[in-house]
Design a protein around this motif. Structure first.
Motif, PDB file in Angstrom:
ATOM      1  N   ASP A  93       3.138   4.181  75.803  1.00  0.00           N
ATOM      2  CA  ASP A  93       4.450   4.271  75.694  1.00  0.00           C
ATOM      3  C   ASP A  93       4.624   3.245  74.275  1.00  0.00           C
ATOM      4  OD1 ASP A  93       5.625   5.512  77.449  1.00  0.00           O
ATOM      5  OD2 ASP A  93       6.472   3.612  78.497  1.00  0.00           O
TER       6      ASP A  93
ATOM      7  N   ARG B  58       0.992  10.231  75.303  1.00  0.00           N
ATOM      8  CA  ARG B  58       1.270  10.416  76.625  1.00  0.00           C
ATOM      9  C   ARG B  58       0.110   9.626  77.369  1.00  0.00           C
ATOM     10  NH1 ARG B  58       4.732  14.131  78.282  1.00  0.00           N
ATOM     11  NH2 ARG B  58       5.720  15.359  76.887  1.00  0.00           N
ATOM     12  N   PRO B  59       0.288   9.153  78.439  1.00  0.00           N
ATOM     13  CA  PRO B  59      -0.981   8.406  79.000  1.00  0.00           C
ATOM     14  C   PRO B  59      -2.294   9.121  79.173  1.00  0.00           C
ATOM     15  CG  PRO B  59       1.011   8.077  80.385  1.00  0.00           C
ATOM     16  CD  PRO B  59       1.337   9.115  79.279  1.00  0.00           C
TER      17      PRO B  59
ATOM     18  N   THR C 154      -0.636  -1.725  81.331  1.00  0.00           N
ATOM     19  CA  THR C 154      -1.024  -0.736  82.212  1.00  0.00           C
ATOM     20  C   THR C 154      -1.213   0.426  81.204  1.00  0.00           C
ATOM     21  OG1 THR C 154       1.183  -0.192  82.304  1.00  0.00           O
ATOM     22  CG2 THR C 154       0.518  -1.556  83.969  1.00  0.00           C
ATOM     23  N   THR C 155      -1.736   1.762  81.721  1.00  0.00           N
ATOM     24  CA  THR C 155      -1.855   2.812  80.940  1.00  0.00           C
ATOM     25  C   THR C 155      -0.588   3.234  80.398  1.00  0.00           C
ATOM     26  OG1 THR C 155      -2.441   4.148  82.516  1.00  0.00           O
ATOM     27  CG2 THR C 155      -4.210   3.445  81.669  1.00  0.00           C
ATOM     28  N   ARG C 156       0.148   3.371  81.073  1.00  0.00           N
ATOM     29  CA  ARG C 156       1.764   3.551  80.970  1.00  0.00           C
ATOM     30  C   ARG C 156       2.424   3.099  79.784  1.00  0.00           C
ATOM     31  NH1 ARG C 156       5.284   7.524  82.543  1.00  0.00           N
ATOM     32  NH2 ARG C 156       3.957   7.900  84.290  1.00  0.00           N
ATOM     33  N   ARG C 157       2.282   1.455  79.957  1.00  0.00           N
ATOM     34  CA  ARG C 157       2.920   0.577  78.781  1.00  0.00           C
ATOM     35  C   ARG C 157       2.038   0.821  77.892  1.00  0.00           C
ATOM     36  NH1 ARG C 157       4.743  -4.616  77.928  1.00  0.00           N
ATOM     37  NH2 ARG C 157       4.634  -4.561  75.736  1.00  0.00           N
TER      38      ARG C 157
ATOM     39  N   ARG D 284      13.916   3.807  78.856  1.00  0.00           N
ATOM     40  CA  ARG D 284      12.948   5.018  79.085  1.00  0.00           C
ATOM     41  C   ARG D 284      13.310   5.908  77.878  1.00  0.00           C
ATOM     42  NH1 ARG D 284       8.492   7.076  81.012  1.00  0.00           N
ATOM     43  NH2 ARG D 284       8.866   9.356  81.654  1.00  0.00           N
TER      44      ARG D 284
END
Length: 246
Positions: free
Chosen positions: A48, A53-54, A42-45, A5
């Motif tokens: 990152d 930011r997503p 995923t949008t988060r991956r 993280r």
């Protein structure tokens, strides 16, 4: 906070302003799917990996599905339609070979196709489809037969490409087919006469590419006979230690 993280947060803070656009997002999504599979996208991956930011992704795409449709379109755009230099039968052969190479070289596209993200008609796929059905039309197949033949070609390509990554390892094991032959010989001959008879003689050793070529040429032979044209006779397959024409 975990080290993963922390690293992702640090990466996000280093992202330059004004560098995000649809092309950058699609390239990053292709990398994720190719490296870690469709389930990892995923949008988060993706955010990152891009250092944003997503919510920044939604400036360019409405949701993850829209990104994946764009990824599929981009990868299909990499397909180069072979120029027709010979007969319609030769054109069909060249197109199917090129289409198979596309999926082998870009296995992420096969994952997208399986998940339904390759269903949209994009310009590259439309050109391919027109070329294939153009061959079928000139060979004078009726609509029902043409659709059935093309569907069979597609299943040969997709099925061969699907098993290629795992079964390719067989090609690197020189004794793989010999081990198969010996296993078959352990079966009782009265229960498995065909397998036992085959294993008692020369056992053809196919690489994954040769297996695809064999299936492709078998289909093309069927097409030629049904259309009343001369079958292709210049597709050599190396079966074991022999060079043969199939």
């Amino acid at each position: 906070m975990s080290s993963t993280r922390t690293n992702r947060t640090a990466k996000r803070r280093r992202a330059p302003r004004g560098t995000l656009n649809p092309e950058v997002i699609v390239r990053a999504a292709i990398d994720v799917v190719a490296t870690d599979g469709l389930e990892a996208m995923t949008t988060r991956r993706l955010a990152d990996d891009l250092g944003v930011r997503p919510m920044a992704l939604y400036t360019h795409f409405r949701d993850k599905e829209a990104i994946l449709h764009a990824v599929a379109a981009e990868m299909f755009d990499r397909f180069e339609l072979p120029q027709q230099t010979g007969s319609d039968l030769e054109q069909l052969r060249d197109i199917m070979r090129a289409y198979f190479r596309l999926f082998v070289e870009h296995p992420a596209l096969l994952q997208l196709e399986k998940a339904g993200f390759g269903d949209d008609i994009n310009p590259a796929e439309a050109r391919l489809t027109e070329a294939v059905y153009g061959c079928m039309r000139r060979l004078r197949f009726d609509h029902h037969t043409a659709v059935g033949l093309v569907a069979t070609f597609m299943r040969l390509i997709l099925g061969s490409a699907y098993v290629y990554p795992t079964r390719r390892m067989w090609d690197e094991e020189p004794d793989h087919w010999e081990r198969v032959r010996l296993r078959w010989l352990t079966l009782p001959a009265d229960a498995y006469p065909a397998m036992h008879e085959l294993a008692s003689h020369d056992f053809p050793a196919f690489t994954q590419l040769q297996a695809f070529e064999f299936g492709l040429h078998a289909l093309l032979y069927t097409v030629a006979r049904a259309a009343g044209v001369e079958p292709l006779a210049d597709v050599p397959l190396r079966l074991g230690s022999d060079d043969r024409q199939v």
